[in-house]
Design an enzyme around this catalytic site. Structure first.
Site, PDB file in Angstrom:
ATOM      1  CG  ASP A 138      -2.086   0.948   0.972  1.00  0.00           C
ATOM      2  OD1 ASP A 138      -2.003   2.084   0.756  1.00  0.00           O
ATOM      3  OD2 ASP A 138      -3.146   0.593   1.334  1.00  0.00           O
ATOM      4  NE  ARG A 188     -10.527   4.172   2.914  1.00  0.00           N
ATOM      5  CZ  ARG A 188      -9.266   4.250   2.525  1.00  0.00           C
ATOM      6  NH1 ARG A 188      -8.753   5.105   1.378  1.00  0.00           N
ATOM      7  NH2 ARG A 188      -8.271   3.519   3.005  1.00  0.00           N
ATOM      8  CD  GLU A 211      -3.389  -3.256   2.535  1.00  0.00           C
ATOM      9  OE1 GLU A 211      -3.284  -2.003   2.394  1.00  0.00           O
ATOM     10  OE2 GLU A 211      -3.923  -3.823   3.478  1.00  0.00           O
TER      11      GLU A 211
END
Length: 557
Positions: free
Chosen positions: A68, A193, A356
């Site tokens: 990220d 989100r 991630e």
């Protein structure tokens, strides 16, 4: 989702061997990088090695690694510090086929800064939600949207959801809260989100009272409730505090998970003890109240950081809630979680796993050079775990990329003379592996503010069946098709047969001149001699090269 002219696109991608970008398995042999050729990464011509790395056919497993906020600058900052400018990160830099991809989002509505209606037009700087929706569903959307279209309600099937319908096992792990945008794009569909919990809920996360409910997502379940509904075989990360929110049945979301048969390990030891993960007993690992602890202590950039002595990064001894904990404490590392997830998911039918490294982005926002380096190192170690598995399982596709670029830049401190030449949000001097200074600057927000994402294209790298689709310039949405096609076997280019004259990477007698055959034969002999004298890592790398050249040699003779 069907792709128009997919086969034609792939043929163009594979045609022209010299256009492929490959990470060399060679090393720089000159002792002094100031010598001519001393900094070379390639050990001779790479054409045969490239040819050997293009794998045809269906993939049984796919591991997708996301850094990220890991733009090219963030990778370079970390490499310089950890292994030196001429070094190679063991995981991230090891994938052989590389390219770049675009990341833009779409405008949800009219932008007042322009004339005319911008709805549906490119929004050049994406956030993690829109970018993740791109690779997880193959669909562009607006910033903040989690796997829904521009209307905020149309749900698009994700790769993980599709993989489940194909009988594959599935996993989704992160160092962030599992409700955060990147893990959420595989597991949920919401208009915003921030819709972590059921509406009206305030919970305690990292010792603070916080609220992220579904107020902005009317008619939609919260992300964490959808995580339970999607029921991936393995989900791991942080975010345990948010699961204390109470659902409509009067029980906490965590209690509902346990009632539904989820195993909920909260420490590395408890994770290690898990022996299976399937639809009867999926794993929901929650190892932190909020985001998981970062590897290195914070080193925020300062207005005069460029003038201070270069420093080394130190192991973090403070948890996100402010308590004294030396990293990693009782938490598993990202490499630990990756290894465990692969072990739990590996089966005869195959699996899809997303991994991630979340806080490269979060530490870049904080203008924290050591923080982002530590998180890049975590991801690098996790990628090595994935690659070690893939190298012994030839039917595994590994992709390593990022969701968006970020702020940090490497600058020359000698060029800062004061006044207007001082970066807006400060600098920090690192003492690198090379024993010299690396000045990292942040300048997309004022000092103390949150640094911003940037809109540049990103590196994408691949290994295994279908990895050739990473080569050249693509878009994040292409990743969806690459993974789905590789796992399904639909629309793939057929492996060329001996003697074919089509423009593919396979070298054949009809298209290979005698001088190429002679050159490959000579390279095989040279490598064989070098291996007899080499030791350790160098010997292993030379053997890998020899295998690649011999594969081409067999096609030529």
């Amino acid at each position: 989702m069907a792709r128009t002219n997919a086969s034609m696109r792939r043929v163009r991608l594979l045609a022209g061997v010299t256009g492929l970008a490959v990470a060399s398995t060679g090393v720089a042999y000159a002792a002094d990088i100031s010598e001519t050729g001393g900094a070379n990464r390639h050990d001779g011509d790479q054409t045969a090695e490239i040819a050997a790395q293009v794998k045809f056919g269906k993939a049984k497993n796919v591991i997708l690694f996301i850094g990220d906020g890991m733009g090219d600058s963030e990778i370079t900052v970390a490499r310089n510090y950890l292994v030196g400018a001429s070094g190679q990160l063991e995981g991230i830099d090891s994938l052989p086929l590389t390219g770049q991809y675009t990341t833009y989002a779409l405008h949800k509505g009219d932008d007042p800064l322009t004339t005319g209606d911008d709805t549906g037009k490119p929004d050049y700087v994406t956030d993690s939600a829109a970018s993740g929706t791109g690779w997880s569903t193959g669909t562009k959307t607006y910033n903040g949207a989690i796997s829904v279209g521009l209307d905020g309600t149309t749900a698009h099937q994700t790769l993980l959801e599709w993989a489940k319908t194909q009988g594959l096992k599935t996993g989704d792990i992160t160092t962030a809260e599992v409700q955060d945008a990147t893990p959420a794009v595989q597991l949920s569909h919401v208009a915003d989100r921030g819709c972590y919990t059921p509406v009206g809920q305030t919970v305690t996360v990292d010792g603070k009272s916080q609220k992220k409910d579904t107020a902005k997502c009317p008619g939609q379940k919260s992300i964490e409730e959808q995580i339970l509904d999607t029921r991936a075989d393995v989900v791991m990360g942080g975010g345990k505090g948010w699961f204390d929110a109470v659902a409509a049945n009067g029980r906490s979301v965590l209690q509902n998970a346990q009632d539904a048969g989820f195993q909920v390990p909260t420490t590395k030891a408890e994770m290690t003890a898990v022996t299976k993960a399937d639809q009867s007993a999926p794993v929901l690992g929650l190892f932190a109240s909020g985001n998981m602890q970062t590897r290195y202590k914070a080193t925020p950039a300062t207005a005069d950081g460029y003038a201070k002595p270069a420093a080394e990064c130190q192991t973090n001894d403070t948890a996100p809630d402010g308590t004294s904990v030396t990293w990693p404490g009782t938490q598993p590392t990202l490499a630990d979680m990756t290894s465990k997830a692969i072990g739990l998911l590996d089966n005869d039918k195959g699996f899809f796993l997303q991994v991630e490294g979340a806080s490269i982005d979060k530490q870049d926002h904080a203008a924290n050079a050591c923080g982002q380096i530590g998180e890049t190192k975590d991801l690098d170690e996790a990628v090595k775990v994935g690659m070690d598995f893939a190298k012994t399982h030839g039917d595994t596709l590994v992709i390593v990329t990022a969701d968006h670029a970020h702020t940090s830049q490497i600058i020359n401190a000698e060029d800062i003379t004061g006044g207007s030449s001082v970066p807006l949000a400060g600098t920090y001097n690192l003492l690198t592996h090379d024993g010299t200074v690396e000045t990292v600057a942040y300048g997309t927000a004022q000092l103390g503010g949150s640094q911003q994402h940037t809109g540049t294209q990103l590196r994408i790298a691949g290994f295994g069946p279908g990895a050739a689709n990473a080569v050249g310039l693509s878009d994040q949405t292409d990743v969806f098709d690459t993974i789905k096609d590789a796992l399904s076997g639909v629309g793939l280019d057929p492996a060329p047969s001996a003697g074919t004259t089509t423009k593919t990477v396979t070298v054949t007698k009809e298209v290979a001149p005698a001088r190429l055959t002679s050159a490959v034969d000579s390279k095989v002999r040279t490598l064989a001699k070098q291996i007899r004298k080499a030791k350790g890592d160098r010997k292993a790398k030379l053997k890998a090269q020899l295998r690649a050249y011999r594969a081409v040699q067999r096609q030529l003779h």
